[in-house]
Design a protein around this motif. Structure first.
Motif, PDB file in Angstrom:
ATOM      1  N   LEU A  67      45.050  45.591  26.411  1.00  0.00           N
ATOM      2  CA  LEU A  67      44.554  46.827  25.801  1.00  0.00           C
ATOM      3  C   LEU A  67      43.095  47.101  26.133  1.00  0.00           C
ATOM      4  O   LEU A  67      42.646  48.240  26.075  1.00  0.00           O
ATOM      5  CB  LEU A  67      44.699  46.758  24.270  1.00  0.00           C
ATOM      6  N   MET A  68      42.343  46.024  26.472  1.00  0.00           N
ATOM      7  CA  MET A  68      40.901  46.171  26.644  1.00  0.00           C
ATOM      8  C   MET A  68      40.444  45.496  27.921  1.00  0.00           C
ATOM      9  O   MET A  68      41.000  44.470  28.317  1.00  0.00           O
ATOM     10  CB  MET A  68      40.159  45.531  25.458  1.00  0.00           C
ATOM     11  N   LEU A  69      39.450  46.081  28.560  1.00  0.00           N
ATOM     12  CA  LEU A  69      38.799  45.448  29.691  1.00  0.00           C
ATOM     13  C   LEU A  69      37.438  44.965  29.210  1.00  0.00           C
ATOM     14  O   LEU A  69      36.510  45.755  29.049  1.00  0.00           O
ATOM     15  CB  LEU A  69      38.646  46.434  30.853  1.00  0.00           C
ATOM     16  N   MET A  70      37.343  43.656  28.936  1.00  0.00           N
ATOM     17  CA  MET A  70      36.113  43.092  28.400  1.00  0.00           C
ATOM     18  C   MET A  70      35.684  41.889  29.214  1.00  0.00           C
ATOM     19  O   MET A  70      36.520  41.179  29.784  1.00  0.00           O
ATOM     20  CB  MET A  70      36.312  42.651  26.938  1.00  0.00           C
ATOM     21  N   VAL A  71      34.391  41.682  29.282  1.00  0.00           N
ATOM     22  CA  VAL A  71      33.834  40.491  29.921  1.00  0.00           C
ATOM     23  C   VAL A  71      33.422  39.541  28.814  1.00  0.00           C
ATOM     24  O   VAL A  71      32.831  39.957  27.813  1.00  0.00           O
ATOM     25  CB  VAL A  71      32.621  40.854  30.795  1.00  0.00           C
ATOM     26  N   PRO A  72      33.741  38.244  28.936  1.00  0.00           N
ATOM     27  CA  PRO A  72      33.341  37.296  27.894  1.00  0.00           C
ATOM     28  C   PRO A  72      31.827  37.264  27.723  1.00  0.00           C
ATOM     29  O   PRO A  72      31.078  37.579  28.653  1.00  0.00           O
ATOM     30  CB  PRO A  72      33.887  35.956  28.397  1.00  0.00           C
ATOM     31  N   THR A  73      31.392  36.872  26.558  1.00  0.00           N
ATOM     32  CA  THR A  73      29.968  36.779  26.274  1.00  0.00           C
ATOM     33  C   THR A  73      29.738  35.597  25.349  1.00  0.00           C
ATOM     34  O   THR A  73      30.699  34.976  24.876  1.00  0.00           O
ATOM     35  CB  THR A  73      29.456  38.087  25.642  1.00  0.00           C
ATOM     36  N   LYS A  74      28.498  35.264  25.088  1.00  0.00           N
ATOM     37  CA  LYS A  74      28.191  34.095  24.266  1.00  0.00           C
ATOM     38  C   LYS A  74      28.882  34.198  22.909  1.00  0.00           C
ATOM     39  O   LYS A  74      28.711  35.172  22.184  1.00  0.00           O
ATOM     40  CB  LYS A  74      26.687  33.967  24.087  1.00  0.00           C
ATOM     41  N   GLY A  75      29.692  33.195  22.589  1.00  0.00           N
ATOM     42  CA  GLY A  75      30.366  33.143  21.307  1.00  0.00           C
ATOM     43  C   GLY A  75      31.799  33.615  21.328  1.00  0.00           C
ATOM     44  O   GLY A  75      32.539  33.366  20.367  1.00  0.00           O
ATOM     45  N   ILE A  76      32.223  34.304  22.416  1.00  0.00           N
ATOM     46  CA  ILE A  76      33.591  34.810  22.451  1.00  0.00           C
ATOM     47  C   ILE A  76      34.140  34.781  23.878  1.00  0.00           C
ATOM     48  O   ILE A  76      33.522  35.301  24.814  1.00  0.00           O
ATOM     49  CB  ILE A  76      33.684  36.225  21.836  1.00  0.00           C
ATOM     50  N   ALA A  77      35.295  34.124  24.048  1.00  0.00           N
ATOM     51  CA  ALA A  77      35.994  34.068  25.324  1.00  0.00           C
ATOM     52  C   ALA A  77      37.152  35.066  25.300  1.00  0.00           C
ATOM     53  O   ALA A  77      37.703  35.361  24.234  1.00  0.00           O
ATOM     54  CB  ALA A  77      36.512  32.652  25.587  1.00  0.00           C
ATOM     55  N   ILE A  78      37.535  35.581  26.469  1.00  0.00           N
ATOM     56  CA  ILE A  78      38.549  36.629  26.559  1.00  0.00           C
ATOM     57  C   ILE A  78      39.730  36.129  27.383  1.00  0.00           C
ATOM     58  O   ILE A  78      39.542  35.637  28.500  1.00  0.00           O
ATOM     59  CB  ILE A  78      37.987  37.910  27.215  1.00  0.00           C
ATOM     60  N   TYR A  79      40.943  36.264  26.839  1.00  0.00           N
ATOM     61  CA  TYR A  79      42.153  35.862  27.556  1.00  0.00           C
ATOM     62  C   TYR A  79      43.212  36.953  27.433  1.00  0.00           C
ATOM     63  O   TYR A  79      43.282  37.651  26.413  1.00  0.00           O
ATOM     64  CB  TYR A  79      42.688  34.542  26.991  1.00  0.00           C
ATOM     65  N   PRO A  80      44.083  37.084  28.432  1.00  0.00           N
ATOM     66  CA  PRO A  80      45.136  38.109  28.357  1.00  0.00           C
ATOM     67  C   PRO A  80      46.345  37.676  27.545  1.00  0.00           C
ATOM     68  O   PRO A  80      47.205  38.492  27.232  1.00  0.00           O
ATOM     69  CB  PRO A  80      45.515  38.305  29.834  1.00  0.00           C
ATOM     70  N   ASP A  81      46.402  36.384  27.193  1.00  0.00           N
ATOM     71  CA  ASP A  81      47.610  35.831  26.586  1.00  0.00           C
ATOM     72  C   ASP A  81      47.226  34.804  25.523  1.00  0.00           C
ATOM     73  O   ASP A  81      46.280  34.022  25.698  1.00  0.00           O
ATOM     74  CB  ASP A  81      48.451  35.171  27.687  1.00  0.00           C
ATOM     75  N   GLY A  82      47.971  34.783  24.414  1.00  0.00           N
ATOM     76  CA  GLY A  82      47.652  33.887  23.319  1.00  0.00           C
ATOM     77  C   GLY A  82      47.787  32.419  23.662  1.00  0.00           C
ATOM     78  O   GLY A  82      47.003  31.580  23.191  1.00  0.00           O
ATOM     79  N   ARG A  83      48.767  32.086  24.484  1.00  0.00           N
ATOM     80  CA  ARG A  83      48.960  30.681  24.853  1.00  0.00           C
ATOM     81  C   ARG A  83      47.760  30.157  25.644  1.00  0.00           C
ATOM     82  O   ARG A  83      47.296  29.044  25.414  1.00  0.00           O
ATOM     83  CB  ARG A  83      50.246  30.517  25.662  1.00  0.00           C
ATOM     84  N   ARG A  84      47.271  30.963  26.570  1.00  0.00           N
ATOM     85  CA  ARG A  84      46.113  30.549  27.362  1.00  0.00           C
ATOM     86  C   ARG A  84      44.886  30.368  26.468  1.00  0.00           C
ATOM     87  O   ARG A  84      44.108  29.421  26.649  1.00  0.00           O
ATOM     88  CB  ARG A  84      45.849  31.554  28.480  1.00  0.00           C
TER      89      ARG A  84
END
Length: 451
Positions: free
Chosen positions: A416-433
């Motif tokens: 749903l979102m195109l985001m780049v990770p930043t300090k304190g939060i990592a971004i993944y396309p899938d819950g398992r990952r």
């Protein structure tokens, strides 16, 4: 650890001058490709060695390394195999500290190639010159403007990489750089006729610019020393390793690729257990785990809270969290009452996973307020946020909410979102990952706390 390895490798990673041996004006020439990379990095004291060229890409060419009228600490050799012993001899006479041999056709080709490697090594050591390779890509150190591939960032970071694959030593950093991750140093060590992965591990362990280490390895030449160093370094710096050649056929492929002796999968698993190395099974896993360690703090425990708009992915991710060694946190009654005041009473849940309902897609404040409520619960160590709103400012709102609670958090974007990770939060396309990456953080925290 041995400070001598630092003294030997510092001038190679921070050279006063670099010679590209074999660069020409011919399109497709590998030496020209290396030269282009150094020019992009704006490395200043750069020289070309070629018997017939006068100048390549505006850089003056010299017939031999010895003809260069300046200090050269690093030579990159991209000349034919039969010329390599002579070139290494010139470098040794010149006092060059390190020679990267890009040229292939040595130990990976069998006994004759291994004999040639021994010959080259004997020549190099007469002048106290160290060899990286042969059959390797070389080194990347943005702080000194040294590179092994065109297009890499000139911005320094805190990640070091060791790779037995030349291609992966460029592909993985470029993929990580797209996620905002920056590197202190990268080395592609190839056949390792002289300097090997264990030497570079020891150096990176002592390097103040390096805070974490990743690696693609096909074998280890000094297993006992590797284990001792890895266990010691892992207490201070995470080490993430993708190991190739763990099956019989994979080991055969490794032998033909770099001449590596891979060892059995059973032995490798024992090494992981003893050393605290974080194991990745693919490029995807290595990059996922790297992102978590780069952007997130080490958690105090393994209790995770899931905050989600869609219900199905929350259930599946709960399973993945358990499989990853995490524990679903028991939210306090106070936290659940706070959440009940935020979300509607129907089609939602205040239990863990917290189900915000589909209406949360139109009400990002439900997410941010729930993140704060859950994150402030003393029984929660990590946050895993799923789905979200398609509204344009949703990502920024989540980042601000996570900063307030100051706990490791992963956001599952669900496309749903195109985001780049930043300090304190990592971004993944899938819950398992996301769950697997958070699980590796917990695994590392447990190792650091062990005796």
């Amino acid at each position: 650890m041995n400070r001598g390895i630092v003294a030997e490798l510092e001038p190679i990673f921070y050279p006063r001058g670099v010679a590209i041996v074999g660069a020409s004006n011919r399109e497709g020439n590998f030496g020209r490709f290396f030269l282009e990379g150094f020019l992009q990095m704006e490395f200043e004291k750069l020289y070309v060695v070629h018997p017939r060229e006068q100048e390549v890409l505006g850089v003056k060419a010299y017939p031999t390394v010895k003809d260069i009228p300046a200090e050269v600490d690093l030579a990159v050799v991209v000349s034919p195999q039969d010329t390599v012993p002579g070139v290494v001899g010139e470098c040794a006479e010149k006092g060059v500290k390190g020679v990267v041999i890009f040229t292939a056709g040595f130990g990976e080709q069998g006994d004759q190639g291994r004999r040639l490697e021994r010959e080259i090594l004997n020549i190099a050591h007469r002048g106290h010159t160290r060899i990286i390779g042969p059959n390797c890509q070389g080194i990347y150190c943005p702080a000194s403007r040294v590179t092994h591939f065109s297009g890499l960032s000139r911005e320094s970071g805190t990640v070091a990489m060791i790779s037995h694959s030349g291609s992966l030593s460029a592909i993985l950093p470029m993929a990580a750089i797209a996620q905002g991750i920056r590197f202190s140093k990268v080395v592609s060590s190839g056949n390792e006729c002289d300097l090997n992965a264990v030497d570079f591990l020891e150096y990176f362990g002592q390097d103040p610019e390096t805070k974490m280490i990743i690696a693609y390895l096909e074998g280890v030449k000094d297993g006992r020393r590797f284990c001792q160093l890895a266990r010691s370094i892992s207490k201070e710096k995470p080490i993430i390793v993708w190991k190739g050649g763990t099956t019989e056929r994979g080991a055969r492929a490794a032998a033909s690729h770099t001449g590596a002796l891979s060892g059995s999968n059973r032995v490798w698993k024992a090494v992981l257990a003893q050393t605290g190395i974080i194991s990745a099974q693919s490029a995807e896993e290595l990059l996922d785990y790297l992102q978590a360690f780069y952007y997130l703090p080490i958690p105090k425990g393994k209790r995770v809270a899931i905050v989600s708009g869609p219900g199905g992915p929350a259930v599946a991710t709960s399973d993945a969290c358990i499989e990853a060694g995490l524990e679903l946190a028991e939210l306090s009654q106070g936290t659940r009452r706070r959440i009940a005041e935020i979300i509607p009473p129907v089609g939602t849940s205040t239990d863990n996973p917290v189900d915000l309902g589909m209406g949360s897609g139109f009400a990002p404040q439900w997410y941010t307020d729930s993140i704060k409520a859950v994150g402030e619960d003393e029984g929660v160590d990590l946050l895993l946020i799923i789905g979200g709103s398609w509204l344009p400012n949703f990502g920024d709102m989540v980042v601000e909410a996570v900063k307030e609670v100051n706990k490791p958090a992963a956001l599952v974007s669900m496309g749903l979102m195109l985001m780049v990770p930043t300090k304190g939060i990592a971004i993944y396309p899938d819950g398992r990952r996301a769950a697997m990456a958070l699980g590796k953080l917990v695994e590392h925290a447990r190792f650091k706390a062990s005796d």
